[in-house]
Design an enzyme around this catalytic site. Structure first.
Site, mmCIF file in Angstrom:
data_model
loop_
_atom_site.group_PDB
_atom_site.id
_atom_site.type_symbol
_atom_site.label_atom_id
_atom_site.label_comp_id
_atom_site.label_asym_id
_atom_site.label_seq_id
_atom_site.Cartn_x
_atom_site.Cartn_y
_atom_site.Cartn_z
ATOM 1 N N CYS A 204 42.612 35.034 -43.756
ATOM 2 C CA CYS A 204 41.300 34.938 -43.259
ATOM 3 C C CYS A 204 41.286 35.261 -41.684
ATOM 4 O O CYS A 204 41.811 34.519 -40.908
ATOM 5 C CB CYS A 204 40.908 33.415 -43.691
ATOM 6 S SG CYS A 204 39.363 33.001 -43.177
ATOM 7 N N GLU B 129 20.442 42.681 -54.195
ATOM 8 C CA GLU B 129 20.528 41.298 -53.909
ATOM 9 C C GLU B 129 20.086 40.287 -55.097
ATOM 10 O O GLU B 129 20.726 39.549 -55.601
ATOM 11 C CB GLU B 129 19.784 40.885 -52.672
ATOM 12 C CG GLU B 129 20.520 41.269 -51.440
ATOM 13 C CD GLU B 129 21.631 40.322 -50.961
ATOM 14 O OE1 GLU B 129 22.053 39.286 -51.553
ATOM 15 O OE2 GLU B 129 22.746 41.209 -50.836
ATOM 16 N N CYS C 195 39.505 26.952 -38.393
ATOM 17 C CA CYS C 195 39.024 26.358 -39.731
ATOM 18 C C CYS C 195 39.247 24.983 -39.848
ATOM 19 O O CYS C 195 40.510 24.793 -40.223
ATOM 20 C CB CYS C 195 39.285 27.304 -40.999
ATOM 21 S SG CYS C 195 38.878 26.646 -42.444
ATOM 22 N N CYS D 168 43.828 31.916 -47.296
ATOM 23 C CA CYS D 168 43.456 31.365 -45.701
ATOM 24 C C CYS D 168 44.644 32.196 -44.971
ATOM 25 O O CYS D 168 44.378 32.538 -43.816
ATOM 26 C CB CYS D 168 44.015 29.937 -45.541
ATOM 27 S SG CYS D 168 42.742 28.917 -46.509
HETATM 28 FE FE1 SF4 Z 1 40.783 29.329 -45.537
HETATM 29 FE FE2 SF4 Z 1 38.970 28.263 -44.001
HETATM 30 FE FE3 SF4 Z 1 38.885 31.100 -44.045
HETATM 31 FE FE4 SF4 Z 1 38.095 29.618 -46.257
HETATM 32 S S1 SF4 Z 1 37.404 29.719 -44.051
HETATM 33 S S2 SF4 Z 1 39.724 31.180 -46.415
HETATM 34 S S3 SF4 Z 1 39.095 27.686 -45.922
HETATM 35 S S4 SF4 Z 1 40.729 29.559 -43.405
#
Ligand code: SF4
Length: 355
Positions: A201, A36, A207, A198
């Site tokens: 993601c 870390e 989000c 995204c």
């Molecule tokens: Fe995109 Fe939101 Fe995921 Fe970040 S948290 S990659 S901004 S969808």
């Protein structure tokens, strides 16, 4: 039922998370701690060989505590931010003497060690011991600020408090090591500072930044300090022999000791000022567009005037101290502040003619 943030993140981690980094096996608090600290401000690919060398020399706290600082710094050489290595060594000695060589296991005791903040302490205890502690490193701040639409620079305490609260609310009760690794990985590999992926993601569904297309705006960057503005007028005065009048700056202060241009304080009429102060008769005056030069603590706005002066100072008026005529070509070899050099370079394109 919609799966929680942690459930979706953990499912993604099972398929895509990083699981083969050297500090991810034999996960002891000591090994996680060293990783870390090395990973602060440093990329994983750079850290790996340093980490392996460090572990070969200092496999546990006692080995590190017993080493000379020079040896520790030698193994750190090239990683930068050497206070990290000094703090590691100091902390290892504290652990050896005060904790009998056993890495402490409460967040209070860990954060009391040199060089360990709340997030790093949480990461060590979660990754190595599976304890429930939220973390909030730079990657996690980015993920949360975007996902939760947290406005404001995370360096402000109110914003940071909000992010800690969100980090805590999202942290699950089980699989703490995996969750902690997962949220760090998401920030490092998907929710990247530029062009986050995204579409890959696992928490895109709710989000805020993705919904509103604000990924590039969040987290809010550190506000730039508004610098004060100062103003001056600089005179590029050329005489009939093609020489330019320069003035040496006082040794202390900005541009100390450099040759610069005479500065007109803007008082009265320029021709009158030059006659009174410099003993010069002006033949032609040509104002040029304002130039901005930025110092670390202020902007200097310069109004330049290209001026042609009669060949010699008026009789009876002494040439002011620290001023001298320099042939134009030779002046360019003097130590000149950058905006002055630019103004003199403009002289070639700025011919003056008798008015
Ligand atoms: Fe995109 Fe939101 Fe995921 Fe970040 S948290 S990659 S901004 S969808």
């Amino acid at each position: 039922m919609t799966r929680s943030f942690a459930e979706r993140l953990l499912a993604w981690f099972d398929d895509h998370g990083r699981k083969t980094l050297p500090w991810q096996h034999e996960r002891t608090p000591y090994r996680v701690w060293i990783s870390e600290i090395m990973l602060q401000q440093t990329q994983v690919a750079t850290v790996v060989p340093y980490y392996e060398r460090f572990m070969a020399h200092f496999p546990d706290v006692r080995a590190l505590a017993g080493a000379e600082l020079e040896e520790v710094l030698g193994l750190w050489s090239g990683l930068g931010y050497y206070s990290r290595a000094r703090n590691l060594h100091k902390a290892a000695r504290t652990i050896a003497t005060e904790f009998d060589g056993r890495f402490p296991e409460t967040v209070e005791a860990v954060t009391a060690l040199p060089g360990i903040g709340r997030s790093t302490a949480g990461a060590i205890l979660a990754l190595a011991l599976g304890r429930r502690h939220p973390i909030l490193d730079g990657n996690v701040k980015r993920v949360l600020a975007r996902h939760r639409l947290v406005e404001g620079w995370p360096g402000q305490s109110a914003v940071e408090r909000q992010l800690w609260a969100d980090a805590d609310a999202f942290t699950p009760e089980a699989r703490l090591a995996d969750y902690t690794q997962a949220i760090m990985d998401l920030g490092a590999t998907v929710c990247t500072p530029r062009n986050p992926a995204c579409e890959r993601c696992p928490v895109q569904g709710d989000c805020g930044a993705a919904r509103e297309g604000r990924q590039e705006e969040l987290p809010t960057p550190k506000p730039r300090k508004r610098l004060p503005e100062r103003h001056t007028a600089m005179l590029v005065i050329v005489d009939g022999r093609g020489r330019v009048l320069l003035q040496r700056r006082p040794p202390a202060g900005i541009w100390g000791g450099l040759w610069s241009l005479p500065e007109w304080d803007g008082e009265g009429e320029l021709r009158h000022w030059c006659r009174e102060r410099l003993g010069l008769e002006l033949l032609h005056v040509e104002p040029a567009p304002r130039v901005r030069h930025t110092f670390s603590h202020f902007h200097l706005d310069i109004d330049p005037y290209y001026v042609e002066a009669a060949g010699a100072p008026s009789p009876g008026v002494a040439e002011p101290e620290a001023m001298a005529w320099h042939p134009l070509a030779a002046s360019r070899r003097l130590g000149l502040p950058a905006p002055v050099a630019r103004l003199l370079a403009g002289l070639a394109e700025e011919p003056t003619s008798a008015a």
